[in-house]
Structures are given as structure tokens and as C-alpha cells.
Design a protein around this motif. Sequence first.
Motif, short mmCIF file in Angstrom:
data_model
loop_
_atom_site.label_atom_id
_atom_site.label_comp_id
_atom_site.label_asym_id
_atom_site.label_seq_id
_atom_site.Cartn_x
_atom_site.Cartn_y
_atom_site.Cartn_z
N TYR A 33 -16.30 -56.16 -68.88
CA TYR A 33 -17.52 -56.16 -68.06
C TYR A 33 -17.38 -57.14 -66.91
N TYR A 35 -20.17 -59.33 -64.50
CA TYR A 35 -21.54 -59.72 -64.25
C TYR A 35 -21.59 -60.66 -63.04
N GLN A 37 -24.23 -63.89 -61.67
CA GLN A 37 -25.34 -64.75 -62.06
C GLN A 37 -25.76 -65.57 -60.85
N LEU A 43 -27.80 -62.92 -66.28
CA LEU A 43 -26.63 -62.14 -65.87
C LEU A 43 -27.03 -60.71 -65.56
N LEU A 45 -25.37 -56.91 -64.83
CA LEU A 45 -24.15 -56.14 -64.98
C LEU A 45 -23.79 -55.40 -63.70
N TYR A 48 -18.73 -51.89 -65.73
CA TYR A 48 -18.10 -52.09 -67.02
C TYR A 48 -17.04 -51.02 -67.23
N GLY A 58 -22.94 -50.47 -63.44
CA GLY A 58 -23.97 -51.17 -64.16
C GLY A 58 -25.26 -51.20 -63.37
N PHE A 90 -18.95 -63.54 -63.66
CA PHE A 90 -18.40 -63.67 -65.00
C PHE A 90 -17.80 -62.35 -65.45
#
Lengths: 114, 111
Positions: A33, A35, A37, A43, A45, A48, A58, A90
Amino acid sequence: NAGVTQTPKFQVLKTGQSMTLQCAQDMNHNSMYWYRQDPGMGLRLIYYSASEGTTDKGEVPNGYNVSRLNKREFSLRLESAAPSQTSVYFCASSENGNSNQPQHFGDGTRLSIL
Amino acid sequence: GQSLEQPSEVTAVEGAIVQINCTYQTSGFYGLSWYQQHDGGAPTFLSYNALDGLEETGRFSSFLSRSDSYGYLLLQELQMKDSASYFCAVRDRNNFNKFYFGSGTKLNVKP
């Protein structure tokens, strides 16, 4: 035991530049995945990959592309960076898509776009 | 769509008990997870509730009521190292790979 490794840890870009964020996991996980932030937020998405060879959008995919290079590696590309993409990114992995499998996160890439 | 609400900040003293609530509105629900994130760090998994009731893991417990669309994380015997942000997250029932996170609760533990 490295887990999920992200490179680079920090990056500053100018508007319009392109950039690829790298992610690799050594846990033989099927799902990976990406993400973002933003300050004071949870978080969200971006993309993925449920398994090697597949990718899906996402919640916030616009402005990004991804590649699942092999089972270990999942990269995120910004083709033309915009200030709105300034964020902490992330990467995460999980064994598979089963509901009780936790996600394991990398340490993040802090990206600033001027 | 998915919507999760958490308090933005909670303060408690060392040794106390604190509860962090999470209410959610989802088009399809499949379990509630909790993650911890220290400042500048990566999120780490704490717990998962698929069914109603309490799940206990050491000093941390998590509760879920699906009929109330509500859950909470309970932290006991607070320690200074518990100062962090805590996020609840749900999985899309139709796509287990789609996670939605709350905006997080910052827990400040004071001596």
C-alpha cells in the motif's frame, strides 16, 4: 529484520519535477500500500497492490502512478509534482487481504514541494 | 463512503486509565483496527476487532459495538511512552485492501 524499507527519507522538489519513491518489504507479503499523511490528519490510501502484478486506486490517486515491480517492491511516482502533494508518504504491507491481517509500515518519506 | 470520528486530543496522568473513542459511518464495515504513531514515526498495529466485545492485549484493550457503530481503545496504567497519536481504521467490506483511517487522537501523558 528490516520489515518495510522506504527511500529516500527526505526529499525537496520544485513544482513540476518528477520523483519516484521506493518501497521494499522482506516479509514475503502479498499486499502492499501507499498512503499519504498530512499534518494533523490520518492516513489516506493512494494506491494498493493486492498481489504481484496488480494495482488499484485508493481514496486519493490523482497525480500519482505506481508500479509493483515484483513481490518485494512497490514504487510510487509523481510525474509532475505540485505543492498540494507536500506530505509524508508511508508504504505498508500485509500478508494478504484477509481482514485480520495487520499492516506493517515503513518509516515514511517526508516530501516537500516548493 | 467512510467517515470516522475521534477526539483530536486527550490528556491524562501517568498511571491513569484513558479511553479513546471512535465512531464510524461506513457503506460496508469489516472490522475496526487501532494503530499507534509516535511523533515522526511509523504507525504500528495495536489491535483488531471483528466482532462485538472486548479484546485485551496487555495494558491495551479495544472494544467494538457494531450496532452502535462505535469502538474505543482503553489504555491502562499509562506510561510516559504511551504519549503518541492513536488512529482507528476500518476496512471496506467489499475490498479488504481498502483501509480508511480516522484523523487520530493525540494522547499526552503527564507525570
